[in-house]
Design a protein around this motif. Structure first.
Motif, mmCIF file in Angstrom:
data_model
loop_
_atom_site.group_PDB
_atom_site.id
_atom_site.type_symbol
_atom_site.label_atom_id
_atom_site.label_comp_id
_atom_site.label_asym_id
_atom_site.label_seq_id
_atom_site.Cartn_x
_atom_site.Cartn_y
_atom_site.Cartn_z
ATOM 1 N N ASP A 229 -22.180 -48.614 -10.219
ATOM 2 C CA ASP A 229 -20.788 -48.915 -10.570
ATOM 3 C C ASP A 229 -20.414 -48.274 -11.907
ATOM 4 O O ASP A 229 -21.289 -47.898 -12.695
ATOM 5 N N GLY A 230 -19.120 -48.143 -12.129
ATOM 6 C CA GLY A 230 -18.612 -47.529 -13.348
ATOM 7 C C GLY A 230 -17.200 -47.056 -13.107
ATOM 8 O O GLY A 230 -16.597 -47.381 -12.078
ATOM 9 N N ASP A 231 -16.664 -46.274 -14.049
ATOM 10 C CA ASP A 231 -15.268 -45.829 -13.958
ATOM 11 C C ASP A 231 -15.138 -44.346 -13.655
ATOM 12 O O ASP A 231 -14.075 -43.882 -13.250
ATOM 13 N N VAL A 232 -16.205 -43.588 -13.931
ATOM 14 C CA VAL A 232 -16.077 -42.138 -13.798
ATOM 15 C C VAL A 232 -17.379 -41.541 -13.251
ATOM 16 O O VAL A 232 -18.474 -42.018 -13.566
ATOM 17 N N VAL A 233 -17.225 -40.534 -12.402
ATOM 18 C CA VAL A 233 -18.384 -39.802 -11.871
ATOM 19 C C VAL A 233 -18.461 -38.477 -12.607
ATOM 20 O O VAL A 233 -17.446 -37.778 -12.743
ATOM 21 N N ARG A 234 -19.652 -38.148 -13.112
ATOM 22 C CA ARG A 234 -19.831 -36.853 -13.766
ATOM 23 C C ARG A 234 -21.021 -36.135 -13.142
ATOM 24 O O ARG A 234 -22.118 -36.695 -13.066
ATOM 25 N N VAL A 235 -20.751 -34.925 -12.660
ATOM 26 C CA VAL A 235 -21.777 -34.128 -11.971
ATOM 27 C C VAL A 235 -21.832 -32.769 -12.635
ATOM 28 O O VAL A 235 -20.792 -32.162 -12.910
ATOM 29 N N ARG A 236 -23.040 -32.265 -12.892
ATOM 30 C CA ARG A 236 -23.209 -30.945 -13.482
ATOM 31 C C ARG A 236 -24.053 -30.057 -12.566
ATOM 32 O O ARG A 236 -24.805 -30.567 -11.731
ATOM 33 N N ALA A 237 -23.909 -28.766 -12.755
ATOM 34 C CA ALA A 237 -24.709 -27.798 -11.999
ATOM 35 C C ALA A 237 -25.540 -27.005 -12.997
ATOM 36 O O ALA A 237 -25.177 -25.899 -13.383
ATOM 37 N N PRO A 238 -26.661 -27.568 -13.466
ATOM 38 C CA PRO A 238 -27.399 -26.938 -14.566
ATOM 39 C C PRO A 238 -28.195 -25.704 -14.161
ATOM 40 O O PRO A 238 -28.532 -24.877 -15.002
ATOM 41 N N ALA A 239 -28.499 -25.573 -12.879
ATOM 42 C CA ALA A 239 -29.483 -24.549 -12.479
ATOM 43 C C ALA A 239 -28.929 -23.543 -11.479
ATOM 44 O O ALA A 239 -29.650 -23.046 -10.634
ATOM 45 N N GLY A 240 -27.630 -23.259 -11.552
ATOM 46 C CA GLY A 240 -27.047 -22.325 -10.585
ATOM 47 C C GLY A 240 -25.892 -22.990 -9.876
ATOM 48 O O GLY A 240 -25.623 -24.170 -10.094
ATOM 49 N N PRO A 241 -25.178 -22.219 -9.043
ATOM 50 C CA PRO A 241 -24.025 -22.801 -8.355
ATOM 51 C C PRO A 241 -24.445 -23.954 -7.443
ATOM 52 O O PRO A 241 -25.553 -23.948 -6.899
ATOM 53 N N ALA A 242 -23.567 -24.911 -7.299
ATOM 54 C CA ALA A 242 -23.864 -26.069 -6.452
ATOM 55 C C ALA A 242 -22.586 -26.494 -5.743
ATOM 56 O O ALA A 242 -21.467 -26.201 -6.203
ATOM 57 N N ARG A 243 -22.770 -27.163 -4.627
ATOM 58 C CA ARG A 243 -21.615 -27.663 -3.877
ATOM 59 C C ARG A 243 -21.958 -29.020 -3.287
ATOM 60 O O ARG A 243 -23.069 -29.217 -2.780
ATOM 61 N N PHE A 244 -20.999 -29.926 -3.378
ATOM 62 C CA PHE A 244 -21.257 -31.294 -2.911
ATOM 63 C C PHE A 244 -19.962 -31.939 -2.469
ATOM 64 O O PHE A 244 -18.861 -31.496 -2.825
ATOM 65 N N LEU A 245 -20.092 -33.010 -1.685
ATOM 66 C CA LEU A 245 -18.958 -33.864 -1.347
ATOM 67 C C LEU A 245 -19.020 -35.095 -2.229
ATOM 68 O O LEU A 245 -20.110 -35.586 -2.548
ATOM 69 N N LEU A 246 -17.851 -35.579 -2.633
ATOM 70 C CA LEU A 246 -17.747 -36.884 -3.294
ATOM 71 C C LEU A 246 -16.911 -37.770 -2.395
ATOM 72 O O LEU A 246 -15.777 -37.416 -2.045
ATOM 73 N N LEU A 247 -17.464 -38.900 -1.989
ATOM 74 C CA LEU A 247 -16.729 -39.880 -1.187
ATOM 75 C C LEU A 247 -16.715 -41.205 -1.912
ATOM 76 O O LEU A 247 -17.744 -41.628 -2.456
ATOM 77 N N SER A 248 -15.560 -41.859 -1.896
ATOM 78 C CA SER A 248 -15.495 -43.203 -2.449
ATOM 79 C C SER A 248 -14.415 -43.988 -1.730
ATOM 80 O O SER A 248 -13.512 -43.399 -1.117
ATOM 81 N N ALA A 249 -14.539 -45.310 -1.777
ATOM 82 C CA ALA A 249 -13.537 -46.195 -1.171
ATOM 83 C C ALA A 249 -13.844 -47.632 -1.565
ATOM 84 O O ALA A 249 -14.980 -47.967 -1.908
ATOM 85 N N GLN A 250 -12.812 -48.441 -1.473
ATOM 86 C CA GLN A 250 -12.990 -49.872 -1.722
ATOM 87 C C GLN A 250 -13.736 -50.492 -0.542
ATOM 88 O O GLN A 250 -13.358 -50.275 0.609
ATOM 89 N N PRO A 251 -14.798 -51.247 -0.811
ATOM 90 C CA PRO A 251 -15.508 -51.889 0.309
ATOM 91 C C PRO A 251 -14.630 -52.946 0.990
ATOM 92 O O PRO A 251 -13.801 -53.578 0.334
ATOM 93 N N LEU A 252 -14.800 -53.102 2.311
ATOM 94 C CA LEU A 252 -14.005 -54.095 3.048
ATOM 95 C C LEU A 252 -14.557 -55.501 2.852
ATOM 96 O O LEU A 252 -13.814 -56.475 2.896
ATOM 97 N N GLN A 253 -15.872 -55.613 2.686
ATOM 98 C CA GLN A 253 -16.543 -56.914 2.510
ATOM 99 C C GLN A 253 -16.215 -57.881 3.634
ATOM 100 O O GLN A 253 -15.839 -59.033 3.397
ATOM 101 N N GLU A 254 -16.328 -57.385 4.871
ATOM 102 C CA GLU A 254 -16.139 -58.217 6.059
ATOM 103 C C GLU A 254 -17.410 -58.127 6.895
ATOM 104 O O GLU A 254 -18.130 -57.146 6.813
ATOM 105 N N PRO A 255 -17.656 -59.152 7.730
ATOM 106 C CA PRO A 255 -18.820 -59.037 8.610
ATOM 107 C C PRO A 255 -18.663 -57.842 9.543
ATOM 108 O O PRO A 255 -17.548 -57.534 9.975
ATOM 109 N N ALA A 256 -19.750 -57.142 9.810
ATOM 110 C CA ALA A 256 -19.687 -55.961 10.674
ATOM 111 C C ALA A 256 -20.885 -55.957 11.604
ATOM 112 O O ALA A 256 -22.003 -56.263 11.195
ATOM 113 N N VAL A 257 -20.625 -55.635 12.866
ATOM 114 C CA VAL A 257 -21.693 -55.495 13.855
ATOM 115 C C VAL A 257 -21.515 -54.134 14.507
ATOM 116 O O VAL A 257 -20.444 -53.824 15.037
ATOM 117 N N ARG A 258 -22.572 -53.324 14.451
ATOM 118 C CA ARG A 258 -22.522 -51.991 15.041
ATOM 119 C C ARG A 258 -23.292 -51.988 16.353
ATOM 120 O O ARG A 258 -24.373 -52.571 16.454
#
Ligand code: CO
Length: 285
Positions: A229-258
């Motif tokens: 948890d926190g307020d900000v995401v910080r990502v660096r690419a120290p060793a060459g080019p990099a590519r990534f996805l960032l996903l975030s969302a508010q959790p639903l906090q409901e019972p779930a059955v898959r």
């Protein structure tokens, strides 16, 4: 502002789904069932047509929304609402299964590789049986933000520097960014406290956080990174080019059955979905 640190690094497992598509799965595995509200994260990618050509023949979904994002190659699809189309490199498709759809997703053999991602986002209880719908979003409609230090961000969903993503219809309101960093660059993005946040590193390697610990470990592709948890995401690419996805969302906090392609709130709702599939009453609209 508290920087989000690495909580856990997940190595994808090789899975087979559909009629025999080999893919890398990071959410919906034996060790990581879900990261509320994300119920599946798949990375399909191969140069070998045998790994994907069997595709995902006609199958049902209920209770979720899916976001498919293509990096390369193409997938043709059709569904029980009468929609059909082809999504290719850079395109996105979002789909609200709601009360139920049947669809097929069939990769085409192309000159290069097939590469892309599918994410499942859970629907809140009150919208589990909402009307199904879908949209293909061509690559040209996905805004790209270029930061001064060289970071390029495709805004699939959410907001970056005042630019709003192309996918605004997913009920959980996720942020979904594709971030390319040149060597030495860094990327910062505010993520509200309490929201689930994850990275999926798919090219190069990244360093995440490190403010609190003083040392950020390098994380190579392919890895899913669960952020604390926190307020900000910080990502660096120290060793060459990099590519990534960032996903975030508010959790639903409901019972779930898959159960397979369904995510509902109770076991009875899963049993009903299966009963309706047998009865031929699964599709409501
Ligand atoms: Co599907």
């Amino acid at each position: 502002m508290t920087e989000r640190e690495v909580k856990e690094v997940v190595t994808p497992v090789v899975a087979s789904d559909g009629a025999g598509v080999r893919l890398k799965r990071s959410i919906a595995t034996r060790t990581l069932d879900h990261l509320d509200p994300f119920f599946l994260f798949d990375h399909f990618g191969s140069e070998n047509a045998a790994d994907y050509i069997a595709g995902f023949p006609m199958h049902p979904h209920r209770g979720i929304e899916t976001i498919t994002y293509m990096l390369d190659g193409s997938v043709s699809h059709k569904d029980s609402m009468g929609n059909s189309g082809v999504i290719g490199a850079g395109d996105v498709q979002w789909m609200t299964a709601g009360s139920g759809i049947l669809h097929e997703e069939m990769p085409r053999v192309g000159p290069r590789r097939l590469d892309g991602f599918q994410v499942w986002v859970n629907l809140p209880r009150k919208l589990k049986m909402t009307a199904p719908r879908y949209q293909d979003v061509p690559s040209a409609r996905i805004p790209e933000v270029a930061r001064p230090d060289g970071a390029r961000v495709r805004v699939i969903a959410g907001d970056v520097d005042g630019t709003t993503g192309a996918v605004r219809e997913i009920f959980a309101g996720p942020t979904y960014l594709d971030v390319a960093l040149p060597a030495g660059a860094s990327f910062e993005q505010p993520v509200p406290r309490g929201h689930t946040a994850l990275l999926y590193v798919f090219q190069g390697e990244v360093a995440v956080g490190g403010e609190a610990s003083g040392a950020a470990a390098a994380i190579p592709a392919p890895r899913l990174v669960i952020l604390g948890d926190g307020d900000v995401v910080r990502v660096r690419a120290p060793a060459g080019p990099a590519r990534f996805l960032l996903l975030s969302a508010q959790p639903l906090q409901e019972p779930a059955v898959r159960w397979g392609p369904f995510v509902m709130n109770t076991q009875d709702e899963i049993a009903l979905a299966l009963q309706e599939l047998r009865d031929g009453t699964f599709i409501k609209r």
